[in-house]
Design a protein around this motif. Structure first.
Motif, mmCIF file in Angstrom:
data_model
loop_
_atom_site.group_PDB
_atom_site.id
_atom_site.type_symbol
_atom_site.label_atom_id
_atom_site.label_comp_id
_atom_site.label_asym_id
_atom_site.label_seq_id
_atom_site.Cartn_x
_atom_site.Cartn_y
_atom_site.Cartn_z
ATOM 1 N N PHE A 105 0.643 4.232 0.614
ATOM 2 C CA PHE A 105 0.480 5.130 2.064
ATOM 3 C C PHE A 105 1.390 4.656 2.895
ATOM 4 O O PHE A 105 1.709 5.544 3.705
ATOM 5 C CB PHE A 105 -0.990 5.424 2.172
ATOM 6 C CG PHE A 105 -1.338 6.608 3.021
ATOM 7 C CD1 PHE A 105 -1.012 7.777 3.195
ATOM 8 C CD2 PHE A 105 -1.146 6.002 4.523
ATOM 9 C CE1 PHE A 105 -1.214 8.534 4.069
ATOM 10 C CE2 PHE A 105 -1.531 6.763 5.671
ATOM 11 C CZ PHE A 105 -1.139 7.922 5.323
ATOM 12 N N LYS A 106 1.205 3.478 3.115
ATOM 13 C CA LYS A 106 1.763 2.678 4.118
ATOM 14 C C LYS A 106 3.419 2.997 4.001
ATOM 15 O O LYS A 106 4.095 3.254 5.201
ATOM 16 C CB LYS A 106 1.654 1.180 4.210
ATOM 17 C CG LYS A 106 2.324 0.426 5.352
ATOM 18 C CD LYS A 106 1.769 -1.153 5.220
ATOM 19 C CE LYS A 106 2.692 -1.853 6.357
ATOM 20 N NZ LYS A 106 2.491 -3.303 6.338
ATOM 21 N N VAL A 117 -3.894 5.574 -0.918
ATOM 22 C CA VAL A 117 -4.166 4.626 0.235
ATOM 23 C C VAL A 117 -4.893 3.579 -0.705
ATOM 24 O O VAL A 117 -5.985 3.846 -1.360
ATOM 25 C CB VAL A 117 -5.241 5.249 1.417
ATOM 26 C CG1 VAL A 117 -6.048 3.983 1.783
ATOM 27 C CG2 VAL A 117 -4.714 6.226 1.894
ATOM 28 N N CYS A 139 -4.710 6.818 8.006
ATOM 29 C CA CYS A 139 -5.000 6.420 6.497
ATOM 30 C C CYS A 139 -6.552 6.571 6.462
ATOM 31 O O CYS A 139 -7.154 7.079 5.330
ATOM 32 C CB CYS A 139 -4.588 5.238 5.901
ATOM 33 S SG CYS A 139 -5.509 3.751 6.640
ATOM 34 N N CYS A 159 -1.633 -4.210 9.179
ATOM 35 C CA CYS A 159 -0.904 -2.922 9.205
ATOM 36 C C CYS A 159 -0.633 -1.913 10.281
ATOM 37 O O CYS A 159 0.027 -1.635 10.860
ATOM 38 C CB CYS A 159 -1.513 -2.046 7.760
ATOM 39 S SG CYS A 159 -0.781 -0.527 7.772
ATOM 40 N N ILE A 188 -8.944 4.499 6.304
ATOM 41 C CA ILE A 188 -9.482 3.793 5.111
ATOM 42 C C ILE A 188 -10.883 2.884 5.471
ATOM 43 O O ILE A 188 -11.632 2.897 4.725
ATOM 44 C CB ILE A 188 -8.463 2.458 5.116
ATOM 45 C CG1 ILE A 188 -8.993 1.490 3.991
ATOM 46 C CG2 ILE A 188 -8.362 1.456 6.234
ATOM 47 C CD1 ILE A 188 -8.593 1.649 2.510
ATOM 48 N N PRO A 194 -4.299 -0.236 -0.526
ATOM 49 C CA PRO A 194 -4.185 -1.838 -0.061
ATOM 50 C C PRO A 194 -4.213 -2.681 -1.150
ATOM 51 O O PRO A 194 -5.182 -2.646 -1.840
ATOM 52 C CB PRO A 194 -5.261 -2.126 1.029
ATOM 53 C CG PRO A 194 -6.160 -1.199 0.929
ATOM 54 C CD PRO A 194 -5.814 0.150 0.039
ATOM 55 N N LEU A 245 -2.359 1.044 10.737
ATOM 56 C CA LEU A 245 -2.340 2.310 10.399
ATOM 57 C C LEU A 245 -3.696 3.118 10.147
ATOM 58 O O LEU A 245 -3.769 4.197 9.608
ATOM 59 C CB LEU A 245 -1.052 2.921 9.214
ATOM 60 C CG LEU A 245 0.178 2.378 9.837
ATOM 61 C CD1 LEU A 245 0.873 3.039 8.336
ATOM 62 C CD2 LEU A 245 0.712 3.043 10.927
ATOM 63 N N GLN A 246 -4.620 2.203 10.390
ATOM 64 C CA GLN A 246 -6.050 2.748 10.051
ATOM 65 C C GLN A 246 -6.364 4.209 10.624
ATOM 66 O O GLN A 246 -7.182 4.671 9.892
ATOM 67 C CB GLN A 246 -7.133 1.629 10.476
ATOM 68 C CG GLN A 246 -7.112 0.639 9.880
ATOM 69 C CD GLN A 246 -5.965 -0.625 10.337
ATOM 70 O OE1 GLN A 246 -5.047 -0.216 10.943
ATOM 71 N NE2 GLN A 246 -6.126 -1.917 10.125
ATOM 72 N N CYS A 291 0.908 -1.060 0.013
ATOM 73 C CA CYS A 291 -0.121 -0.009 0.025
ATOM 74 C C CYS A 291 1.010 1.189 0.057
ATOM 75 O O CYS A 291 1.693 1.363 1.042
ATOM 76 C CB CYS A 291 -0.784 0.053 1.349
ATOM 77 S SG CYS A 291 -1.965 1.574 1.667
ATOM 78 N N THR A 318 -4.566 -6.887 4.052
ATOM 79 C CA THR A 318 -3.382 -5.971 4.069
ATOM 80 C C THR A 318 -3.513 -5.061 5.417
ATOM 81 O O THR A 318 -2.478 -5.063 5.942
ATOM 82 C CB THR A 318 -3.258 -5.258 2.691
ATOM 83 O OG1 THR A 318 -3.304 -6.250 1.690
ATOM 84 C CG2 THR A 318 -2.045 -4.644 2.924
ATOM 85 N N CYS A 319 -4.875 -4.631 5.499
ATOM 86 C CA CYS A 319 -4.832 -3.601 6.524
ATOM 87 C C CYS A 319 -4.941 -4.201 7.807
ATOM 88 O O CYS A 319 -4.398 -3.433 8.951
ATOM 89 C CB CYS A 319 -6.272 -2.767 6.262
ATOM 90 S SG CYS A 319 -6.175 -1.912 4.585
#
Ligand code: SF4
Length: 901
Positions: A608-609, A860, A878, A872, A880, A862, A874-875, A606, A868-869
């Motif tokens: 953004f990640k 953003v 981002c 991750c 999402i 994924p 980082l919700q 992703c 994937t999220c």
């Protein structure tokens, strides 16, 4: 109580009459209506209205007449008295403060019910047949009565009963009373009003001229319909006062706030949330940020608190006297995490002692240390609650609470309410007791939990209340949410300390369905008479289960009808957030990027990640664990394998050397495990975990590595060239610093790149066009000297327990010749061979990822949402979840869960 009744009350108050209401909320509402009327008459000043809620009325009447010297207990004092009695009578059941407080609350409640519904049971003989829990409560009640008698105390629940004979004996003239907002007048109340003299109840007004019952598909469309209805009402009459009745306001508070903010605002209205709607019922003070912060700080001065509490306390800035102090404290917590110094709980002393490479502000350390020392000094001996109540705010002042930033009005009110609660706790010294600090703190916690906090009313257009709290309230229109069969009439649990027969006979709450039905009927009729327009609604489905409309409502308002078009079709207003396509990209300067290969893995998973982790330094925080985390176990495993394959004098390098130590393999591994643990065991685990735990970890590692080496000894001869080798890779002007777990030279003189994993990983994670992991292909393509060396394969070494889990998995040119001679065609290593095309395709993909990263591509996006999220974390950054990809947008990645060793 409709418009006519409101006029009647207003006339009564203007004539100087006394109005007694069922609740404080009703008293406030009538006072607000009285003041509105005077303002509407153009007055700027007028005599205060004489309105008292029932409890205040009884207290005032007693203090004016009851001069027998008894002290009337407040709620905290009475609860403390019951807690003492419960603890003395059942020491085992009440060993924990929480259990004791709950029992004391129940006992106090049962006593209140008896006083209100069946005062004849205050006579011990009338309770002689009670058994089990009721008998235990009866015995506590005897103790309670004796304690009150001996100490000249009086429970507030007894006031009305004590007042009745006093009033009967007092022949002085008393003003007549007008009673408002009583759904039912209990036996004791009736006797008291009769003893008072003249009284009358405000009659119910005429029933509403417009009554509707709506049927929605589900609870959220029901809520939206209600909010849209409010909007229409306010658009037609901006001065309208609306009442929304709901039963589960505490559970749905957030959802309701969002719905009203989004759908109930009228166009062009600048009204803030607090002038648009307000809740009648507050929230426990303990859930309010400032009060929670005060409680945590006080606990931390004396006891450890959880790491997430430390993090929350410091990040809310409640312990910082200056803004810079707050930033430094947050940086310190981050540094602890980065250095892997996290703990599940922190004492203040341990927290101050760490050296994570960031400094704590000296002034903060001095203040906290001083506050802690003062507390230790003061707590050497038990103190009176009054002394503790005076001391507590001083310590908090010293610690910097409530922080440096200016308080908003609601926060200011919460701080004031918290200070009042501390003052209330001073009254616990009513019996001359002296208590330890922890006991005072427990009492304060309990009081803060029991105190409901509601910011001062802004006289909002929409008032949201429960059915019982709405007694005495009037409005221009009412909407009743959740009128389904299961919820209305409302059922409930009966009191566990009173016999069922007693509760039924006295008509106590929820003693029988018939009583519930009767009370709900009274309330519904009262609501129908409280506004000219009343709407009920229910949803056909609740939590996926079909629901039926309330029979009671259907009897009074006819059968429910589907929502009308204007309420059903969502008039979704323009979103408050203006969204636009952000195509801007801020390039990353060519050169070093942090994170090694993981930055390009993230770019592939992703974009953004990659941007957030490598450029913003964003990081997901796992909760701290007292023992070893999965990551720490992986690091220990790496350390042990590195030590083993590091070569002479202590390690080995070749397959032949491994074969030579087979008879002493276990002792050999044990030795290296000890070294690895000594060098890499986190200090936190050593300090926090018992030695038995460390021994078990050691034994587990010895077994795991021994079994792995046995597996490797069945390989075709090889030589280990490097372990934990540092390398630098330049990819399209991006410089990555890498560390390769291991490189072996195989029998055909090619190289095998190995990455140790303790989780379930699969080479399918390298699949193009969008790999879930690029680490090994990147090592193979960019970190090896391909001019002079030829790559034989890249594999995950899955060092796991269980024979079937332990294996090499990856792509090898000729696995049968160079790895295991016995491999069959079914083996993954045989099926997936390393080819030159694979290598070229990976190279192209990785170079493209590097170019994208350098160009600042940060969408953003994924690769396999939501999988994937989930990995991750980082919700929050981002967002999402606010705008999840639609199914057609998602890429169907098939990468398996990769658990990095
Ligand atoms: S949570 Fe999902 S969308 Fe958000 S940064 Fe991570 S992978 Fe991307």
């Amino acid at each position: 109580m409709g418009a006519r009744s409101a006029v009647e009350i207003d006339a009564w108050l203007r004539g100087g009459g006394l109005v007694v209401t069922a609740s404080e909320r009703a008293a406030r509402s009538i006072a607000a209506a009285f003041n509105r009327s005077r303002r509407a008459e153009g007055l700027t000043a007028w005599p205060a209205s004489n309105i008292q809620d029932w409890q205040t009325f009884a207290r005032n009447a007693w203090s004016e007449r009851g001069s027998d010297g008894r002290v009337v207990l407040n709620g905290l004092q009475e609860q403390a008295l019951w807690a003492g009695i419960v603890a003395a009578a059942s020491p085992q059941a009440a060993q924990l403060a929480g259990a004791r407080d709950r029992l004391a609350d129940l006992a106090m409640e049962a006593h209140g019910l008896i006083c209100a519904y069946a005062p004849q049971l205050l006579n011990q003989k009338a309770r002689s047949a009670w058994d089990q829990d009721a008998a235990a409560f009866s015995a506590w009640l005897v103790d309670f009565d004796e304690t009150c008698r001996a100490a000249n105390l009086l429970s507030a629940a007894r006031l009305p009963l004590e007042l009745i004979p006093t009033l009967e004996a007092d022949s002085s003239t008393r003003p007549p009373l007008l009673l408002a907002g009583f759904d039912r007048i209990l036996r004791t109340q009736q006797a008291l009003f009769a003893a008072w003299g003249d009284y009358a109840e405000v009659p119910l007004g005429d029933a509403a001229s417009r009554i509707e019952f709506h049927q929605a598909a589900d609870p959220s469309s029901e809520l939206v319909a209600c909010a849209l209805w409010c909007k229409r009402q306010l658009a037609a009459n901006p001065k309208a006062r609306l009442l929304v009745i709901t039963q589960d306001v505490s559970k749905r508070r957030g959802e309701m706030e969002r719905a009203f903010l989004r759908f109930a605002r009228t166009e062009g209205s600048a009204a803030g949330p607090s002038s648009l709607f307000e809740f009648s019922l507050g929230v426990p003070l303990s859930q309010v940020t400032t009060a929670r912060g005060a409680g945590l700080l006080l606990r931390w001065l004396d006891r450890p608190i959880d790491e997430h509490e430390v993090d929350w306390l410091l990040s809310t800035g409640q312990a910082a006297a200056r803004r810079e102090e707050s930033s430094a404290l947050i940086a310190y917590v981050r540094a602890l995490r980065r250095r892997n110094l996290q703990r599940t709980r922190w004492t203040l002393a341990d927290f101050l002692r760490q050296k994570p490479g960031a400094e704590l502000p000296a002034a903060w350390v001095a203040r906290m240390t001083h506050a802690q020392r003062r507390l230790q000094e003061f707590a050497r001996r038990p103190q009176s609650p009054l002394a503790w109540a005076e001391f507590t705010p001083q310590m908090l002042d010293e610690a910097g609470w409530p922080g440096a930033r200016p308080l908003a009005s609601t926060e200011f009110q919460a701080v004031r309410r918290w200070r009042q609660t501390v003052d209330d706790c001073a009254s616990l010294g009513f019996d001359g007791r002296r208590i330890e600090w922890q006991e005072f703190l427990a009492a304060l916690d309990h009081a803060v939990n029991e105190t409901l906090f509601a910011p001062e009313s802004q006289d909002a257009a929409i008032l949201i209340a429960g059915p019982a709290e709405s007694a005495g309230l009037t409005a221009d229109a009412i909407w009743f949410l959740g009128a389904n069969e299961e919820a209305w009439p409302a059922g409930g649990a009966t009191h566990p300390l009173l016999p069922l027969a007693v509760k039924r006979e006295a008509g106590m709450p929820h003693a029988s369905p018939k009583l519930d039905w009767e009370l709900a009927t009274v309330m519904t009729r009262r609501l129908l008479a409280s506004a000219p327009e009343v709407h009920f609604s229910f949803s056909r489905q609740n939590d996926g289960v079909d629901a039926r409309p309330s029979r009671l409502v259907a009897q009074l308002a006819d059968a429910p009808q589907p929502l009308s078009a204007e309420l059903a079709a969502l008039e979704i207003p323009a979103p408050l957030t203006v969204s636009f396509d952000d195509a801007s990209q801020i390039p990353f300067p060519p050169g070093d990027a942090p994170g090694g290969a993981s930055v390009l893995t993230a770019q592939s998973q992703c974009p953004f990640k990659a941007f957030a982790t490598a450029r913003l330094g964003a990081q997901d925080w796992e909760p701290a664990e007292a023992g070893l985390t999965a990551q720490e176990r992986g690091q220990l495993l790496h350390a042990v394998l590195h030590s083993i394959w590091a070569g002479p004098p202590d390690g080995i390098r070749t397959h032949a050397e491994l074969a030579n130590i087979q008879d002493r393999l276990s002792a050999f591994v044990k030795d290296h495990v000890r070294r690895g643990l000594q060098a890499k065991m986190p200090s936190r685990a050593r300090e926090c975990m018992p030695s038995k735990y460390l021994e078990l970890e050691e034994a587990r590692l010895v077994e795991l590595v021994t079994e792995w080496l046995r597996y490797e000894s069945s390989r075709v001869p090889f030589t280990v060239l490097e372990t934990e080798q540092k390398a630098t890779a330049s990819i399209a002007e991006l410089t990555l610093h890498l560390r390769l777990d291991r490189i072996d030279r195989l029998i055909d003189d090619t190289l095998l790149v190995i990455d140790y994993k303790s989780g379930n990983v699969s080479p399918s994670s390298w699949d193009l066009p969008r790999p879930d992991d690029v680490q090994l292909p990147l090592y193979a393509e960019f970190a090896l000297d391909c001019e002079t060396e030829r790559l034989g394969g890249l594999v995950f070494a899955k060092v796991r327990t269980g024979e079937s889990n332990r294996e090499f998995a990856g792509c090898v040119r000729d696995a049968k010749t160079t790895l295991f001679p016995g491999l069959t065609g079914n083996s993954g290593l045989m099926r997936r061979k390393l080819t030159g095309e694979d290598m070229a395709a990976w190279r192209a993909c990785i170079e493209q990822l590097a170019r994208n990263f350098l160009a600042g591509q940060a969408e953003v996006d994924p690769r396999d949402y939501p999988k994937t999220c989930v990995r991750c974390g980082l919700q929050a950054l981002c967002r999402i979840e606010e705008n999840p990809p639609q199914p057609e947008d998602t890429n169907s990645g098939d990468g398996e869960e990769a658990d990095n060793a």
